[in-house]
Design an enzyme around this catalytic site. Structure first.
Site, mmCIF file in Angstrom:
data_model
loop_
_atom_site.group_PDB
_atom_site.id
_atom_site.type_symbol
_atom_site.label_atom_id
_atom_site.label_comp_id
_atom_site.label_asym_id
_atom_site.label_seq_id
_atom_site.Cartn_x
_atom_site.Cartn_y
_atom_site.Cartn_z
ATOM 1 C CG HIS A 113 88.527 9.765 22.691
ATOM 2 N ND1 HIS A 113 89.234 8.614 23.704
ATOM 3 C CD2 HIS A 113 89.285 10.658 22.173
ATOM 4 C CE1 HIS A 113 91.134 8.963 23.649
ATOM 5 N NE2 HIS A 113 91.080 9.926 22.808
ATOM 6 C CG HIS B 129 92.120 14.176 25.483
ATOM 7 N ND1 HIS B 129 93.253 14.892 24.750
ATOM 8 C CD2 HIS B 129 91.740 12.762 24.945
ATOM 9 C CE1 HIS B 129 93.362 14.183 23.957
ATOM 10 N NE2 HIS B 129 92.795 12.594 23.843
ATOM 11 C CD GLU C 275 94.462 10.800 25.955
ATOM 12 O OE1 GLU C 275 93.485 10.156 26.307
ATOM 13 O OE2 GLU C 275 95.227 11.046 25.446
HETATM 14 C C1 GAL Z 1 94.402 10.691 21.820
HETATM 15 C C2 GAL Z 1 94.731 9.025 20.812
HETATM 16 C C3 GAL Z 1 95.421 9.948 19.726
HETATM 17 C C4 GAL Z 1 94.028 11.200 18.914
HETATM 18 C C5 GAL Z 1 93.291 12.258 20.258
HETATM 19 C C6 GAL Z 1 92.516 13.195 19.851
HETATM 20 O O1 GAL Z 1 93.328 10.811 23.251
HETATM 21 O O2 GAL Z 1 95.926 8.627 21.735
HETATM 22 O O3 GAL Z 1 95.059 8.540 18.966
HETATM 23 O O4 GAL Z 1 92.996 10.075 18.256
HETATM 24 O O5 GAL Z 1 93.190 11.164 21.409
HETATM 25 O O6 GAL Z 1 92.695 13.613 18.666
#
Ligand code: GAL
Length: 350
Positions: A104, A176, A315
């Site tokens: 991210h 998110h 997402e």
């Molecule tokens: C998501 C990801 C997960 C986790 C989450 C944040 O987008 O797919 O594995 O990292 O974000 O906790």
């Protein structure tokens, strides 16, 4: 209608929350920190508004808590293996913040930025902008990011993402938010039903990096082409589900990205009667059943404890680690090229 209020401070500067409401009293709260969707109050069949996304009461939890609650994530949403990639023969290395990988956007991704805001009362929208510097977090190109949230009178929240970079770079932007249509404090989301217009998915290794395979959903727990309970196959004997501790996979929409947003997902909750339709022009969606959502140090709004599987993320995005796999979607943005995608979360009653 748009109302602005202060919501604590970061980096010695005030954070603001913009609350947009429509003629049905549906309202959304958006923070200038991370362009974060903090509240999403939607009417149910009982006629009452309920907040259908997880989030916190204070800015400190947004800064210190994990999970990217409601934030806009980037410049590259999802994982990049070992934080490494090559572009035009040049090697880049990113901040490693998730085991051996970069997740991210790195240490200080878009979710940590203070966005500038321009209100548009006529459209009931806010335009939020932030700048990512050249080589910030290891990515090439100074990038302008613009996120526009619009709340319509037919209960749809539209999010438009635009970006431009002065050098060739890679990009993947998404929101998110963690949804539970009965309300974030109502327990497991496994009783919701989901339909997804996706015919393949991306298996991962145990660090949640794509193996490179693009696998058909046929005969797997990842087949949501016909609506089913999220929980229906959740505990089945499936290696990909086991590795991730639930759904945490990229599902690929049939036919890939589209010119205009099209209906790709429907989340339904019989209890509250709420339906959320997801329209997007993006090629994929990361289906994430909040398998890591259990940080007891940062309770949600009203002190409600975090719990795994109490919400689901949809997402919309490009494929994770695309730049390191042949045949994955194109995430390269040329210098001066415009990145432009839209996702709409539209709410109805059953
Ligand atoms: C998501 C990801 C997960 C986790 C989450 C944040 O987008 O797919 O594995 O990292 O974000 O906790």
């Amino acid at each position: 209608m748009i109302v602005k209020r202060e919501f604590g401070s970061v980096y010695g500067k005030p954070v603001y929350e913009y609350v947009l409401s429509n003629k049905n009293q549906m309202n959304v709260g958006i923070l200038t920190y991370g362009a974060t969707l903090r509240t999403l109050n939607v009417p149910g069949k009982d006629g009452r508004l309920t907040d259908v996304i997880c989030g916190y009461d204070d800015i400190k939890s947004y800064v210190e808590g994990d999970g990217y609650q409601g934030a806009v994530v980037g410049r590259y949403a999802n994982r990049i293996a070992k934080g490494r990639f090559t572009l035009d023969g040049e090697e880049y290395s990113l901040f490693i913040n998730n085991g051996v990988n970069s997740l991210h956007g790195g240490e200080y991704g878009l979710n940590t930025k203070l966005f500038a805001v321009c209100e548009n009362d006529k459209n009931n929208s806010i335009v939020m902008t932030a700048v990512l510097e050249d080589m910030e977090e290891g990515y090439p190109g100074r990038m302008m990011v613009e996120v526009t949230y619009t709340l319509t009178d037919d209960n749809a929240l539209k999010i438009n993402y635009r970006a431009k970079s002065d050098k060739k770079t890679i990009i993947n932007l998404t929101n998110h938010s963690y949804f539970n249509l009965s309300g974030y404090a109502s327990g497991s989301v496994l009783y919701h039903t989901l339909r997804l217009d996706a015919d393949s998915y991306i298996p991962t290794d145990d660090t949640l990096i794509p193996t490179g395979e693009i696998k058909s959903v046929d005969g797997t727990p990842f087949d949501f082409r016909t609506e089913k309970r999220i929980g229906q196959d959740f505990y089945s004997e499936d290696n990909d589900l086991k590795i991730a501790g639930g759904y945490d996979h990229c599902l690929n929409f049939i036919g890939g990205e589209t010119e205009e947003p099209v209906l790709r997902a429907e989340l339904k909750d019989a209890k509250s009667g709420r339906v959320m339709k997801v329209y997007t022009d993006q090629p994929c969606v990361q289906l994430y059943t909040a398998n890591f959502m259990n940080n007891s140090a940062y309770p949600f709004k009203g002190g409600f404890a975090q719990h795994t599987q109490n919400a689901v993320c949809l997402e919309t995005q490009h494929m994770p680690d695309s730049i390191n796999h042949d045949g994955f979607t194109n995430v390269v943005l040329d210098a001066g090229e415009e990145y432009n995608y839209t996702t709409v979360f539209a709410f109805e009653l059953m």
